[in-house]
Design an enzyme around this catalytic site. Sequence first.
Site, PDB file in Angstrom:
ATOM      1  N   GLY A 170       2.151   6.426  -1.267  1.00  0.00           N
ATOM      2  CA  GLY A 170       3.025   5.570  -0.476  1.00  0.00           C
ATOM      3  C   GLY A 170       3.037   4.169  -1.055  1.00  0.00           C
ATOM      4  N   CYS A 174      -5.838   2.137  -1.193  1.00  0.00           N
ATOM      5  CA  CYS A 174      -4.585   1.392  -1.291  1.00  0.00           C
ATOM      6  C   CYS A 174      -4.360   0.993  -2.745  1.00  0.00           C
ATOM      7  CB  CYS A 174      -4.658   0.152  -0.408  1.00  0.00           C
ATOM      8  SG  CYS A 174      -3.173  -0.863  -0.467  1.00  0.00           S
ATOM      9  N   LEU A 175      -3.137   1.159  -3.227  1.00  0.00           N
ATOM     10  CA  LEU A 175      -2.814   0.775  -4.607  1.00  0.00           C
ATOM     11  C   LEU A 175      -3.022  -0.724  -4.835  1.00  0.00           C
ATOM     12  CD1 LEU A 175       0.415   2.865  -5.257  1.00  0.00           C
ATOM     13  CD2 LEU A 175      -1.881   3.324  -6.109  1.00  0.00           C
ATOM     14  N   GLU A 230       1.468   2.319   5.632  1.00  0.00           N
ATOM     15  CA  GLU A 230       2.604   1.595   5.038  1.00  0.00           C
ATOM     16  C   GLU A 230       3.259   0.652   6.049  1.00  0.00           C
ATOM     17  OE1 GLU A 230       2.658   1.624   1.987  1.00  0.00           O
ATOM     18  OE2 GLU A 230       1.457   3.427   1.698  1.00  0.00           O
TER      19      GLU A 230
HETATM   20 ZN    ZN Z   1      -1.551   0.169   0.737  1.00  0.00          ZN
END
Ligand code: ZN
Length: 164
Positions: free
Chosen positions: A46, A89-90, A132
């Site tokens: 996401g 989380c990216l 998100e």
């Molecule tokens: Zn994230």
Amino acid sequence: MARLKIRTEKDPILRKISRPVEEINTRILTLLDDMAETMRRAEGVGLAAVQVGVLRRVVVIETEPGQLIELINPVIVASSGMQRTREGCLSLPGKCGITERPMQVTVEATGRDGKRFRISGTGLLAKAFCHEIDHLDGILYPDVAKKMLTPAEIKNGSEDEDAS
Ligand code: ZN
């Protein structure tokens, strides 16, 4: 499509509130395409627009390969149950925490065709909806995590980390 730069932890933009999309124009459609490309190349499930430096309420999610979900101005309209799982989380590379999220979540959003729709998800997809949509309000998962894992705990974990 273009791969965009993912903003990380120290970037103050991640703490800002994203604004609603008023009009679905070519800029928004290009943003959706570029976000999908960026998420896939980063092997995330996401991505919120704020993570690529755009303060608009736009999200892409793909928890099942090929099943891309595009959400414009999403809101959670129902949730139930609870799951306690690992979350990543990216924008926070190398980190992982344990969160409690609803097991089922229903979201209402606008699609690229401008129509409002509802979509429900369980498990990982429900978690991605929450994660998100939190991004759109400047919330990062460590804010809601029950605990953050140490590097050793991350390495020894049996479950996969899903970065979004
Ligand atoms: Zn994230």
